[in-house]
Motif scaffolding. Structure first.
Motif, PDB file in Angstrom:
ATOM      1  N   ARG A  46       0.522  -2.487   1.013  1.00 18.71           N
ATOM      2  CA  ARG A  46      -0.398  -3.065   1.998  1.00 18.71           C
ATOM      3  C   ARG A  46      -1.838  -2.892   1.509  1.00 18.71           C
ATOM      4  NH1 ARG A  46       1.751   1.725   3.507  1.00 18.71           N
ATOM      5  NH2 ARG A  46       0.296   3.430   3.951  1.00 18.71           N
ATOM      6  N   VAL A  47      -2.767  -3.474   2.252  1.00 23.44           N
ATOM      7  CA  VAL A  47      -4.187  -3.403   1.908  1.00 23.44           C
ATOM      8  C   VAL A  47      -4.964  -2.816   3.078  1.00 23.44           C
ATOM      9  CG1 VAL A  47      -6.273  -4.747   1.381  1.00 23.44           C
ATOM     10  CG2 VAL A  47      -4.088  -5.325   0.285  1.00 23.44           C
ATOM     11  N   ALA A  48      -5.861  -1.874   2.770  1.00 24.78           N
ATOM     12  CA  ALA A  48      -6.748  -1.276   3.770  1.00 24.78           C
ATOM     13  C   ALA A  48      -8.192  -1.455   3.316  1.00 24.78           C
ATOM     14  CB  ALA A  48      -6.414   0.199   3.960  1.00 24.78           C
ATOM     15  N   TYR A  49      -9.132  -1.084   4.200  1.00 25.09           N
ATOM     16  CA  TYR A  49     -10.532  -1.295   3.832  1.00 25.09           C
ATOM     17  C   TYR A  49     -11.464  -0.304   4.502  1.00 25.09           C
ATOM     18  CZ  TYR A  49     -12.156  -3.452   8.242  1.00 25.09           C
ATOM     19  OH  TYR A  49     -12.534  -3.691   9.540  1.00 25.09           O
ATOM     20  N   ALA A  50     -12.697  -0.274   3.969  1.00 23.56           N
ATOM     21  CA  ALA A  50     -13.783   0.523   4.518  1.00 23.56           C
ATOM     22  C   ALA A  50     -15.055  -0.313   4.462  1.00 23.56           C
ATOM     23  CB  ALA A  50     -13.961   1.814   3.724  1.00 23.56           C
ATOM     24  N   ILE A  51     -16.061   0.085   5.221  1.00 25.55           N
ATOM     25  CA  ILE A  51     -17.379  -0.558   5.190  1.00 25.55           C
ATOM     26  C   ILE A  51     -18.419   0.514   4.919  1.00 25.55           C
ATOM     27  CG2 ILE A  51     -19.075  -1.937   6.454  1.00 25.55           C
ATOM     28  CD1 ILE A  51     -16.834  -2.943   8.245  1.00 25.55           C
ATOM     29  N   ALA A  52     -19.372   0.213   4.029  1.00 20.08           N
ATOM     30  CA  ALA A  52     -20.423   1.181   3.702  1.00 20.08           C
ATOM     31  C   ALA A  52     -21.764   0.475   3.577  1.00 20.08           C
ATOM     32  CB  ALA A  52     -20.075   1.919   2.410  1.00 20.08           C
TER      33      ALA A  52
ATOM     34  N   SER B 286     -23.751   1.261   1.064  1.00 20.91           N
ATOM     35  CA  SER B 286     -24.095   1.404  -0.346  1.00 20.91           C
ATOM     36  C   SER B 286     -22.876   1.090  -1.198  1.00 20.91           C
ATOM     37  CB  SER B 286     -24.563   2.844  -0.623  1.00 20.91           C
ATOM     38  OG  SER B 286     -24.519   3.144  -2.001  1.00 20.91           O
ATOM     39  N   PRO B 287     -23.062   0.589  -2.420  1.00 16.98           N
ATOM     40  CA  PRO B 287     -21.904   0.368  -3.297  1.00 16.98           C
ATOM     41  C   PRO B 287     -21.226   1.667  -3.726  1.00 16.98           C
ATOM     42  CG  PRO B 287     -23.943   0.021  -4.501  1.00 16.98           C
ATOM     43  CD  PRO B 287     -24.322   0.170  -3.063  1.00 16.98           C
ATOM     44  N   PHE B 288     -21.888   2.801  -3.463  1.00 20.17           N
ATOM     45  CA  PHE B 288     -21.342   4.106  -3.825  1.00 20.17           C
ATOM     46  C   PHE B 288     -20.571   4.753  -2.677  1.00 20.17           C
ATOM     47  CE2 PHE B 288     -25.354   3.416  -6.100  1.00 20.17           C
ATOM     48  CZ  PHE B 288     -24.903   3.429  -7.411  1.00 20.17           C
ATOM     49  N   GLY B 289     -20.544   4.079  -1.521  1.00 21.50           N
ATOM     50  CA  GLY B 289     -19.868   4.641  -0.369  1.00 21.50           C
ATOM     51  C   GLY B 289     -20.805   5.528   0.441  1.00 21.50           C
ATOM     52  N   PRO B 290     -20.277   6.508   1.179  1.00 23.04           N
ATOM     53  CA  PRO B 290     -18.866   6.894   1.217  1.00 23.04           C
ATOM     54  C   PRO B 290     -17.996   5.840   1.912  1.00 23.04           C
ATOM     55  CG  PRO B 290     -20.086   8.081   2.891  1.00 23.04           C
ATOM     56  CD  PRO B 290     -21.105   7.330   2.081  1.00 23.04           C
ATOM     57  N   PHE B 291     -16.741   5.745   1.473  1.00 22.08           N
ATOM     58  CA  PHE B 291     -15.822   4.744   1.987  1.00 22.08           C
ATOM     59  C   PHE B 291     -14.806   5.397   2.919  1.00 22.08           C
ATOM     60  CE2 PHE B 291     -17.084   3.086  -2.280  1.00 22.08           C
ATOM     61  CZ  PHE B 291     -17.895   2.064  -1.814  1.00 22.08           C
ATOM     62  N   LYS B 292     -15.069   5.263   4.211  1.00 22.25           N
ATOM     63  CA  LYS B 292     -14.181   5.837   5.220  1.00 22.25           C
ATOM     64  C   LYS B 292     -13.206   4.773   5.685  1.00 22.25           C
ATOM     65  CE  LYS B 292     -14.147   8.193   9.694  1.00 22.25           C
ATOM     66  NZ  LYS B 292     -13.172   9.200   9.229  1.00 22.25           N
ATOM     67  N   ARG B 293     -11.934   5.056   5.557  1.00 29.25           N
ATOM     68  CA  ARG B 293     -10.897   4.083   5.892  1.00 29.25           C
ATOM     69  C   ARG B 293     -11.011   3.638   7.341  1.00 29.25           C
ATOM     70  NH1 ARG B 293      -5.670   3.196   7.780  1.00 29.25           N
ATOM     71  NH2 ARG B 293      -4.240   2.118   6.337  1.00 29.25           N
ATOM     72  N   ILE B 294     -10.979   2.303   7.553  1.00 32.57           N
ATOM     73  CA  ILE B 294     -11.029   1.729   8.901  1.00 32.57           C
ATOM     74  C   ILE B 294      -9.639   1.334   9.377  1.00 32.57           C
ATOM     75  CG2 ILE B 294     -11.860  -0.217  10.280  1.00 32.57           C
ATOM     76  CD1 ILE B 294     -14.399  -0.163   8.581  1.00 32.57           C
ATOM     77  N   GLY B 295      -8.871   0.636   8.518  1.00 36.75           N
ATOM     78  CA  GLY B 295      -7.549   0.225   8.946  1.00 36.75           C
ATOM     79  C   GLY B 295      -6.879  -0.702   7.953  1.00 36.75           C
ATOM     80  N   THR B 296      -5.667  -1.107   8.273  1.00 38.35           N
ATOM     81  CA  THR B 296      -4.875  -2.005   7.438  1.00 38.35           C
ATOM     82  C   THR B 296      -5.212  -3.454   7.776  1.00 38.35           C
ATOM     83  OG1 THR B 296      -3.067  -0.401   7.354  1.00 38.35           O
ATOM     84  CG2 THR B 296      -2.526  -2.674   6.787  1.00 38.35           C
ATOM     85  N   ILE B 297      -5.403  -4.278   6.740  1.00 33.82           N
ATOM     86  CA  ILE B 297      -5.731  -5.686   6.976  1.00 33.82           C
ATOM     87  C   ILE B 297      -4.724  -6.652   6.361  1.00 33.82           C
ATOM     88  CG2 ILE B 297      -8.191  -5.407   7.381  1.00 33.82           C
ATOM     89  CD1 ILE B 297      -8.635  -6.050   4.404  1.00 33.82           C
ATOM     90  N   LEU B 298      -3.785  -6.140   5.577  1.00 33.75           N
ATOM     91  CA  LEU B 298      -2.730  -6.991   5.017  1.00 33.75           C
ATOM     92  C   LEU B 298      -1.474  -6.156   4.881  1.00 33.75           C
ATOM     93  CD1 LEU B 298      -2.048  -9.811   3.634  1.00 33.75           C
ATOM     94  CD2 LEU B 298      -2.397  -8.606   1.473  1.00 33.75           C
ATOM     95  N   GLN B 299      -0.357  -6.686   5.365  1.00 31.09           N
ATOM     96  CA  GLN B 299       0.917  -5.995   5.230  1.00 31.09           C
ATOM     97  C   GLN B 299       2.048  -6.992   5.407  1.00 31.09           C
ATOM     98  OE1 GLN B 299       1.486  -3.071   8.363  1.00 31.09           O
ATOM     99  NE2 GLN B 299       0.345  -4.319   9.824  1.00 31.09           N
ATOM    100  N   GLN B 300       3.253  -6.507   5.212  1.00 27.58           N
ATOM    101  CA  GLN B 300       4.411  -7.387   5.295  1.00 27.58           C
ATOM    102  C   GLN B 300       4.638  -7.897   6.713  1.00 27.58           C
ATOM    103  OE1 GLN B 300       8.018  -5.266   4.343  1.00 27.58           O
ATOM    104  NE2 GLN B 300       8.267  -4.585   6.424  1.00 27.58           N
ATOM    105  N   ASP B 301       5.317  -9.020   6.797  1.00 26.69           N
ATOM    106  CA  ASP B 301       5.852  -9.551   8.044  1.00 26.69           C
ATOM    107  C   ASP B 301       7.323  -9.794   7.757  1.00 26.69           C
ATOM    108  OD1 ASP B 301       6.834 -11.244  10.061  1.00 26.69           O
ATOM    109  OD2 ASP B 301       4.904 -12.241  10.340  1.00 26.69           O
ATOM    110  N   SER B 302       8.197  -9.086   8.436  1.00 28.46           N
ATOM    111  CA  SER B 302       9.627  -9.135   8.116  1.00 28.46           C
ATOM    112  C   SER B 302      10.238 -10.516   8.304  1.00 28.46           C
ATOM    113  CB  SER B 302      10.394  -8.113   8.963  1.00 28.46           C
ATOM    114  OG  SER B 302      10.245  -8.394  10.351  1.00 28.46           O
ATOM    115  N   THR B 303       9.513 -11.438   8.950  1.00 27.28           N
ATOM    116  CA  THR B 303      10.004 -12.800   9.102  1.00 27.28           C
ATOM    117  C   THR B 303       9.470 -13.737   8.011  1.00 27.28           C
ATOM    118  OG1 THR B 303       8.184 -13.536  10.537  1.00 27.28           O
ATOM    119  CG2 THR B 303      10.069 -12.469  11.600  1.00 27.28           C
ATOM    120  N   VAL B 304       8.535 -13.234   7.187  1.00 29.71           N
ATOM    121  CA  VAL B 304       7.899 -14.079   6.176  1.00 29.71           C
ATOM    122  C   VAL B 304       8.110 -13.538   4.763  1.00 29.71           C
ATOM    123  CG1 VAL B 304       5.720 -15.093   5.373  1.00 29.71           C
ATOM    124  CG2 VAL B 304       6.147 -14.826   7.829  1.00 29.71           C
TER     125      VAL B 304
END
Length: 332
Positions: free
Chosen positions: A239-245, A247-265
């Motif tokens: 899956r894919v998760a993300y953070a917002i900062a 600065s390009p150096f962060g710190p990068f605090k995880r916000i949540g999952t934005i891409l993952q499987q769908d068992s029907t797809v």
């Protein structure tokens, strides 16, 4: 005209009508469909180069067979053209296997193709992140250094899965790393070497929570959006998760999952990139996934779906689809 001639011309006419009908269907195709092109391909790098969209994926196969890379171009995200072997073993003297995860940028009136090679397991092996150069996005790309750009394991990060990001001030940074660690480095102007940061260091570890591999950076409305892949690439939890900062150096605090499987797809949706469309806030996530019923680790396909932001600037979870995306021609 005899009977045989009539049959022959009838057959030719039927064939012509069939070809014309297929061409009409292709021309009238309204959505890309997923996968967007046939074949086993993973780790797609999506980019806008000139007036075309490009996707550079990993050829998904056993490691010893991964000795070349194809590319795909489109003017509208729907109709894709294959460009075979834009980078291959004949143009990389030190490559022997495991050619992975492209990152392609346009700079200095050339095209730079960053790649991982050889899947090194320790610092006594030859391999890591290399860079090839060409005069056209379809290549042929040729190794620019004759050796890896980054060929050592630093801060526990295997030198793979590089992404090169250009900040608004023109400075290029590379984010990379497998084995649960992510480093960033500062690129020289020629993009063929790395230079020290202001504090004199060459490598900064910027690993966020749950990071595994596949880093990606983008900037929107003054904020830095850092994304990465989690879970195991062979399993359904990829899956894919993300953070917002700020600065390009962060710190990068995880916000949540934005891409993952769908068992029907599909399962194992991950290792992505993002393409900016011509609209003001038009974004597309390019990623790989495993079709339902496929169990082989290398049975991965490249797909595209829309990515949206909410009113507060957070990324909404991407819905994976069979339909893909609508045509969106680039502005000339």
């Amino acid at each position: 005209m005899n009977f045989k001639c009539i049959l022959f011309f009838s057959a030719v006419l039927c064939f012509s009508v069939s070809v014309f009908s297929q061409q009409q269907k292709q021309d009238k195709k309204q959505k890309s469909g997923n996968p967007v092109f046939p074949g086993w391909y993973a780790d797609p790098e999506g980019a806008v180069l000139g007036s075309e969209y490009w996707i550079y994926p990993t050829y998904s196969a056993p490691y010893d067979e991964q000795i070349f890379m194809d590319a795909f171009s489109s003017r509208d995200l729907v109709h894709w053209k294959k460009h075979p072997r834009v980078l291959a073993i004949e143009n990389i003297s030190w490559l022997r296997r495991a050619l992975w995860a492209p990152a392609v940028i346009e700079a200095n009136n050339k095209y730079y193709f960053f790649f991982g090679a050889n899947d090194i397991q320790n610092n006594d092996e030859l391999g890591g992140i290399g860079v090839a150069v060409a005069d056209h996005p379809a290549g042929p790309f040729k190794d620019a250094l004759g050796k890896p750009l980054i060929g050592q394991i630093v801060n526990g990060a295997q030198p793979i899965d590089q992404f090169v990001f250009k900040d608004d001030d023109g400075q290029y940074y590379m984010y990379y790393g497998g084995w649960g660690h992510c480093n960033m480095v500062k690129m020289a102007n020629d993009l063929l070497s790395i230079v020290p940061f202001e504090d004199g260091t060459l490598y900064k570890e910027v690993t966020p929570e749950n990071y595994v591999e596949g880093p990606f950076m983008m900037k929107r409305n003054g904020k830095y959006y850092f994304m990465w892949s989690e879970g195991g690439w062979v399993g359904p939890d990829y899956r894919v998760a993300y953070a917002i900062a700020d600065s390009p150096f962060g710190p990068f605090k995880r916000i949540g999952t934005i891409l993952q499987q769908d068992s029907t797809v599909a399962t194992g949706a991950g290792h992505h990139s993002v393409i900016k469309g011509p609209g003001k806030d038009e974004w597309y996530m390019v990623y790989h996934r495993r079709p339902l019923g496929e169990e082989d680790a290398n049975s991965r396909v490249t797909c595209i779906d829309r990515m949206y932001f909410d009113k507060n600037g957070y990324i909404q979870p991407v819905k994976i689809t069979f339909e893909g995306v609508k045509a969106s021609p680039l502005l000339k």
